[in-house]
Design an enzyme around this catalytic site. Structure first.
Site, PDB file in Angstrom:
ATOM      1  N   GLY A  23      54.465  54.649  64.628  1.00 15.86           N
ATOM      2  CA  GLY A  23      55.398  53.494  65.006  1.00 15.86           C
ATOM      3  C   GLY A  23      55.747  52.870  63.762  1.00 15.86           C
ATOM      4  O   GLY A  23      55.202  52.803  62.850  1.00 15.86           O
ATOM      5  N   GLY A  25      57.621  49.169  63.000  1.00 17.55           N
ATOM      6  CA  GLY A  25      58.476  47.875  63.368  1.00 17.55           C
ATOM      7  C   GLY A  25      59.109  47.174  62.234  1.00 17.55           C
ATOM      8  O   GLY A  25      59.125  47.832  61.175  1.00 17.55           O
ATOM      9  N   SER A  27      58.040  44.898  60.455  1.00 17.05           N
ATOM     10  CA  SER A  27      56.984  44.284  59.571  1.00 17.05           C
ATOM     11  C   SER A  27      56.064  45.226  59.213  1.00 17.05           C
ATOM     12  O   SER A  27      55.212  44.811  58.257  1.00 17.05           O
ATOM     13  CB  SER A  27      56.557  43.182  59.738  1.00 17.05           C
ATOM     14  N   VAL A  30      52.588  52.015  61.833  1.00 16.86           N
ATOM     15  CA  VAL A  30      51.701  51.933  62.528  1.00 16.86           C
ATOM     16  C   VAL A  30      51.182  53.468  62.318  1.00 16.86           C
ATOM     17  O   VAL A  30      51.995  54.545  62.876  1.00 16.86           O
ATOM     18  CB  VAL A  30      51.868  51.509  63.934  1.00 16.86           C
ATOM     19  N   LYS A  45      47.827  49.461  61.977  1.00 21.57           N
ATOM     20  CA  LYS A  45      48.932  48.687  61.649  1.00 21.57           C
ATOM     21  C   LYS A  45      48.930  48.247  60.286  1.00 21.57           C
ATOM     22  O   LYS A  45      48.090  47.326  60.009  1.00 21.57           O
ATOM     23  CB  LYS A  45      49.459  47.572  62.594  1.00 21.57           C
ATOM     24  N   ASP A 139      58.008  37.898  72.903  1.00 20.68           N
ATOM     25  CA  ASP A 139      58.610  39.152  72.523  1.00 20.68           C
ATOM     26  C   ASP A 139      58.407  40.141  73.501  1.00 20.68           C
ATOM     27  O   ASP A 139      58.022  41.391  73.132  1.00 20.68           O
ATOM     28  CB  ASP A 139      58.328  39.628  71.071  1.00 20.68           C
TER      29      ASP A 139
HETATM   30  N1  LIG Z   1      47.902  50.507  69.231  1.00 17.80           N
HETATM   31  C1  LIG Z   1      49.055  51.136  69.149  1.00 17.80           C
HETATM   32  N2  LIG Z   1      49.091  52.336  69.504  1.00 17.80           N
HETATM   33  C2  LIG Z   1      50.174  53.364  69.319  1.00 17.80           C
HETATM   34  N3  LIG Z   1      51.440  52.709  69.025  1.00 17.80           N
HETATM   35  C3  LIG Z   1      51.296  51.679  68.521  1.00 17.80           C
HETATM   36  C4  LIG Z   1      50.110  50.763  68.648  1.00 17.80           C
HETATM   37  N4  LIG Z   1      50.740  49.388  67.900  1.00 17.80           N
HETATM   38  C5  LIG Z   1      52.084  49.713  67.886  1.00 17.80           C
HETATM   39  N5  LIG Z   1      52.356  51.152  68.220  1.00 17.80           N
HETATM   40  C6  LIG Z   1      53.777  51.615  67.770  1.00 17.80           C
HETATM   41  O1  LIG Z   1      54.342  50.960  66.751  1.00 17.80           O
HETATM   42  C7  LIG Z   1      55.404  50.280  67.097  1.00 17.80           C
HETATM   43  C8  LIG Z   1      55.619  49.118  65.848  1.00 17.80           C
HETATM   44  O2  LIG Z   1      54.556  48.241  65.930  1.00 17.80           O
HETATM   45  P1  LIG Z   1      54.611  46.726  66.125  1.00 17.80           P
HETATM   46  O3  LIG Z   1      55.665  46.531  67.479  1.00 17.80           O
HETATM   47  O4  LIG Z   1      53.313  46.151  66.264  1.00 17.80           O
HETATM   48  O5  LIG Z   1      55.177  46.383  64.738  1.00 17.80           O
HETATM   49  P2  LIG Z   1      56.088  45.028  64.486  1.00 17.80           P
HETATM   50  O6  LIG Z   1      56.482  45.294  62.964  1.00 17.80           O
HETATM   51  O7  LIG Z   1      55.496  44.018  64.802  1.00 17.80           O
HETATM   52  O8  LIG Z   1      57.528  45.610  65.238  1.00 17.80           O
HETATM   53  P3  LIG Z   1      58.247  44.614  65.891  1.00 17.80           P
HETATM   54  O9  LIG Z   1      58.452  43.307  65.694  1.00 17.80           O
HETATM   55  O10 LIG Z   1      59.828  45.521  65.407  1.00 17.80           O
HETATM   56  O11 LIG Z   1      58.443  45.002  67.566  1.00 17.80           O
HETATM   57  C9  LIG Z   1      55.416  49.973  68.309  1.00 17.80           C
HETATM   58  O12 LIG Z   1      56.749  49.895  68.946  1.00 17.80           O
HETATM   59  C10 LIG Z   1      54.709  51.096  69.101  1.00 17.80           C
HETATM   60  O13 LIG Z   1      55.712  52.090  69.338  1.00 17.80           O
END
Ligand SMILES: Nc1ncnc2c1ncn2[C@@H]1O[C@H](COP(=O)(O)OP(=O)(O)OP(=O)(O)O)[C@@H](O)[C@H]1O
Length: 696
Positions: A23, A25, A27, A30, A45, A139
Site C-alpha cells: 500500500g 498513501g 505520507s 506500507v 507503515k 477520513d
Molecule cells: N495494516 C495494513 N494491512 C494491509 N494493508 C494496509 C495496512 N495499512 C495500510 N494498508 C494499505 O496501505 C494503504 C496506505 O496506507 P495508509 O492509508 O495508512 O497511508 P496514508 O499515507 O495515511 O494514506 P492516505 O492518507 O492517503 O489514506 C492503505 O490504503 C491500504 O491499502
C-alpha cells in the site's frame, strides 16, 4: 485464572523482515513484513520523516491514536519506532487490503448489498467506539476500511487528515489544506460553525455510496469542483432508477447520513440500529464473498500501480486535465489531496473552462436523488430546497451550468467561495512561518524528535500519552471542536478572497513564488501533481489576452463569453494600474455605455466589499477583546495569549491597510467615473451636433 499475555513486538528494525509493498498513501508506504522473533506476519507503515510534509505532531497523534485504541474494528498499532529518518508503525497485516483496492481490482461497479451492509456495520461499530471516546476519525472512506483474510474489518488511518483540524496555528502555518474532498462534510469545508463527530457520519454516507458504485460521488472532479458541488448541490444519494438493485432501507440510510445540517444527521449509535443492518452478515461471509478468491495483496497492489502508470502514459496529452489527475489519485486511494491555496485560486479562475470541458454525466448527480422512492426527510426538502434548482439544472454533469457558475463568481465572496474561505484562509505570508513543530524539528535527528514528540514513550507505554496530547490532538473533549479555527483563519479572508492575486494566473504564480515550489515537499504523486499543474495551466498571456475579460470588483473572471471585447478591456486597464484612454480611435458613446455601467456596478461591489471588510474588522476586534477577556478561552489554551494577540493585531493592521487601499481605489474609480460621464456627455453632445450638421 487465565492471564492474557499481550505479545511484545520488538522496537528494532532488525527484528523485522520487509517483504513486498502492499500500500501507499500520501505520507507512507506500507509493507508486508515478518516479525522475526514472534514469527508473525505484520504490516509496517514506513513514513520518511524527512520527506514527509506532515507535521510531526500529526504523525505522533496518529501513532498515539493507533496505540491507545482498543476495539476489534479499529486498526491498532502493535508498536512504533524510528529507524534512520523513518518512522515504522507495526500493525496487524490485513491481507485483503482496503475495500477500495478490492473494488478497484475485482468490483469496479461496487459490492452487493449484503456485503455493503456487513462492511458498513463493522465500520460503524468502529465509529461508535471512536466517537464514544471523543475521537473524530475524519477520513472515513473505503480506502481506509481494511479487511483481513478472515473477513474482519478494521478502520484505519488516523493520520493525515487529522492535521487539518488541529489547532489554528498549525493549520495557518501551511499553505495547504489537507483532506479528502469527496468524503468531506459540507460543514468541514465551510468551517463556519465548527464541526463535530457528525462529520464522520457524512463521510460514512459517502462511503456507503462509494461501496455501492465503486467510486465516491464526484470522484472524477478536481478538488475545487468537488468542494463547490458538495456545497451547492443537494446531497448525493442512491437513485431510484439507477440503483434499483438496492433496498429501500439502504437508500434511507444514505439519505439519513447525507443531510447537510449536521444536527439532523443521526449519531453513529443511533445509526447502528438502522433496519438496513438487518442485511448484514458475518465476517466469514465477507471472507467468502470478497476476499477468498482475490490475488495476494502485494500482487494486486502492483497491478494497480501498473494500471496507474499506464493511465499516466496514455493520458500524457491530458496531463493538464485536472479531472484526469483527480481520477488517478482517486484510483490510488490517495486521501490527502493537496488543497494548495494558489491552485485553488487558479482553479476558481478557470472553473468555467472546466465546466465547458466536462459534460460527462455524473451518475451521482444530486438532482436525481430525491426520487419518489427515496424518502427525503421534510427538513431536508425545506432546508435544501435552495439547492434543488441547482441540482436539477445540473444533472448532466452534476454541477451548475455556466450561468450558475457565473453567478457564483459574481458574488464571489458571498456564495460558495466564501463558504470555502476556511480552505483559502491560509495566508501566503504564513507559508514562510512554517509550523514551529515542523521547522523546529525537521532537521533534528529522529531521536531528538522522539524525545520531543514522545513517540519513544509511546513505544513503551501505550496509554500514558493520551493526556499529554489532549490539548492539541484530534482526541477532543467529547464531540466538540471549537470554532476558534474559524476565528483564526477568518482574519485572512481579505488577503485571500479579496486580493487581486485572486486573478493571478499560474504563470504569474510561478514567477511570484519560485521559492514556494521548492519548499513544497509532497511525497510521491502530490509532488508530481504540483509539477504537472504548474506546467499546464494557462500562461499569463492566456489569461491577460482575451481570457481575462471581466473583473468582479478586484477579481478577474476568465471567460471569453462574458465580456464584449474592446472597450471593456481598455476601460479596465486603469483598474490594474494601466492608463485609461477614452480618446481611442474607436471611441463612441455607444461603446462607452456598457463600460460605464460596468464601472458603476464595480463601484457598488467595491462598496459592498468595504462594508464587509469593516464589519469583519469590527468582528475581529470584538472577538479579540473577548478572547483576551475570557482568558480561559479554548483558543488561548492552545497558544499563548500574547502570540494570538500579536497575530490578531497584525491581521487588524493588514485589514485596515486593505480597507484603506480599497477606499482609495473606490475614490479613484469615482473620479474616473465622473470624468467618463463628462466625456460621455461631451461625446453625446458632439454626436448630436454632428448629426444636426449632417441633417442640415
Ligand atoms: N495494516 C495494513 N494491512 C494491509 N494493508 C494496509 C495496512 N495499512 C495500510 N494498508 C494499505 O496501505 C494503504 C496506505 O496506507 P495508509 O492509508 O495508512 O497511508 P496514508 O499515507 O495515511 O494514506 P492516505 O492518507 O492517503 O489514506 C492503505 O490504503 C491500504 O491499502
Amino acid at each position: 485464572m487465565d492471564l492474557v499475555v499481550e505479545k511484545r513486538f520488538p522496537v528494532d528494525a532488525k527484528d523485522y523482515r520487509l517483504y513486498e509493498e502492499v500500500g501507499e498513501g500520501v505520507s507512507a508506504t506500507v509493507y508486508r513484513a515478518l516479525c522475526i522473533p514472534l514469527n508473525e506476519i505484520v504490516a509496517i507503515k514506513v513514513l520518511d520523516l524527512e520527506k514527509c510534509n506532515n507535521d510531526l505532531d500529526g504523525i505522533r497523534r496518529e501513532v498515539q491514536t493507533m496505540r491507545v485504541t482498543n476495539h476489534p474494528n479499529v486498526l491498532r498499532a502493535h508498536c512504533s519506532f524510528t529507524t534512520g529518518h523513518c518512522l515504522w508503525v507495526v500493525m496487524p497485516y490485513m491481507a485483503g487490503g482496503s475495500c477500495l483496492h478490492i473494488m478497484k481490482s475485482a468490483y469496479p461497479e461496487g459490492f452487493e448489498e449484503p456485503v455493503i451492509a456487513t462492511l458498513l456495520r463493522e465500520t460503524l461499530k468502529a465509529l461508535v467506539y471512536l466517537h464514544f471516546h471523543g475521537h473524530i476519525h475524519r477520513d472515513v472512506k473505503a480506502g481506509n476500511i481494511l479487511i483481513d483474510s478472515n473477513g474482519a474489518i478494521k478502520l484505519a488511518d488516523f493520520g493525515v487528515s487529522a492535521c487539518m483540524f488541529d489547532a489554528g496555528d498549525r493549520q495557518r502555518s501551511r499553505n495547504t489544506f489537507v483532506g479528502t474532498p469527496c468524503w468531506m462534510a459540507p460543514e468541514v469545508m465551510q468551517q463556519l460553525h465548527g464541526y463535530d463527530f457528525k462529520a464522520d457520519i457524512w463521510s460514512f454516507g459517502i462511503t456507503a455510496l462509494e461501496l455501492a458504485h465503486g467510486h465516491a460521488p464526484f470522484s472524477k472532479y478536481p478538488p475545487m469542483k468537488v468542494l463547490l458541488m458538495t456545497l451547492q448541490n443537494a446531497p448525493p444519494g442512491l437513485d431510484y432508477e439507477r440503483d434499483k438493485r438496492f433496498s429501500k432501507s439502504f437508500k434511507e440510510l444514505v439519505t439519513a447520513c447525507l443531510v447537510k445540517d449536521p444536527k439532523k444527521r443521526p449519531t453513529a449509535e443511533k445509526l447502528m440500529k438502522h433496519h438496513f443492518f438487518k442485511h448484514a452478515r458475518s465476517n466469514d461471509f465477507l471472507a467468502r464473498s470478497i476476499v477468498d478468491n482475490l490475488a495476494p495483496l502485494g500482487e494486486r497492489f502492483r497491478m494497480l500501480k501498473a494500471k496507474e502508470a499506464d493511465l499516466l502514459v496514455q493520458n500524457k496529452a491530458l496531463y493538464e486535465d485536472k479531472e484526469q489527475l483527480s481520477q488517478q489519485e482517486y484510483i490510488r486511494g490517495i486521501s490527502a489531496w493537496n488543497f494548495n491555496l494558489e491552485d485553488l485560486k487558479s482553479q476558481a479562475a478557470l472553473i468555467q473552462d472546466y465546466d465547458c470541458m466536462s459534460n460527462a454525466e455524473d451518475p451521482n448527480s444530486s438532482g436525481k436523488q430525491n426520487h419518489a422512492d427515496v424518502e427525503v426527510p421534510a427538513e431536508r426538502l425545506s432546508t435544501e430546497s435552495g439547492n434543488h434548482s441547482n441540482a436539477t439544472t445540473s444533472q448532466d454533469d452534476g454541477f451548475n451550468n455556466l450561468h450558475d457558475l457565473e453567478s457564483s463568481l459574481a458574488s464571489f465572496p458571498i456564495k460558495p467561495l466564501q463558504a470555502l474561505k476556511g480552505c483559502f484562509d491560509v495566508g501566503e505570508d504564513d507559508e514562510g512561518a512554517t509550523s514551529p513543530s515542523w521547522k523546529g524539528t525537521a532537521h533534528l535527528d529522529t531521536d531528538q524528535f522522539l524525545s520531543k514528540g514522545s513517540l519513544g514513550a509511546i513505544d513503551q507505554e501505550s496509554g500514558r500519552n493520551e493526556g499529554e496530547n489532549s490539548g492539541r490532538s484530534s482526541s477532543l473533549p467529547r464531540h466538540v471542536i471549537l470554532e476558534h479555527k474559524k476565528f483564526l483563519s477568518g482574519s485572512l479572508i481579505p488577503d485571500n478572497a479579496f486580493s487581486s492575486k485572486k486573478a493571478v494566473g499560474e504563470a504569474d504564480r510561478d514567477s511570484l513564488q519560485p521559492k514556494n515550489q521548492s519548499e513544497r515537499n509532497y511525497s510521491g504523486p502530490l509532488l508530481y501533481r504540483q509539477r504537472r499543474d504548474t506546467n499546464n495551466l494557462p500562461s499569463a498571456e492566456d489569461t491577460s489576452e482575451g481570457a481575462v475579460v471581466q473583473r468582479k470588483g478586484r477579481f478577474k473572471v476568465t471567460s471569453a463569453e462574458l465580456s464584449p471585447k474592446g472597450p471593456i478591456n481598455s476601460i479596465f486597464s486603469p483598474v490594474s494600474g494601466g492608463s485609461m484612454s477614452p480618446t481611442t480611435p474607436n471611441f463612441t458613446a455607444a461603446s462607452l455605455l456598457p463600460s460605464l455601467q460596468f464601472i458603476l456596478q464595480q463601484n457598488t461591489m467595491q462598496r459592498e466589499e468595504i462594508i464587509r471588510l469593516i464589519k469583519y474588522a469590527e468582528e475581529t476586534s470584538g472577538k479579540h477583546a473577548e478572547s483576551a477577556d475570557a482568558g480561559t478561552n479554548d483558543l488561548l489554551q492552545v497558544t499563548p495569549a500574547s502570540t494570538k494577540e500579536k497575530e490578531l493585531q497584525s491581521q487588524m493592521i493588514t485589514l485596515q491597510q486593505r480597507i484603506a487601499s480599497i477606499a482609495e481605489e473606490l475614490q479613484r474609480q469615482k473620479i474616473k467615473n465622473a470624468q467618463l460621464e463628462k466625456q460621455l456627455h461631451a461625446v453625446v453632445g458632439e454626436e448630436g451636433k454632428m448629426r444636426k450638421v449632417n441633417e442640415a
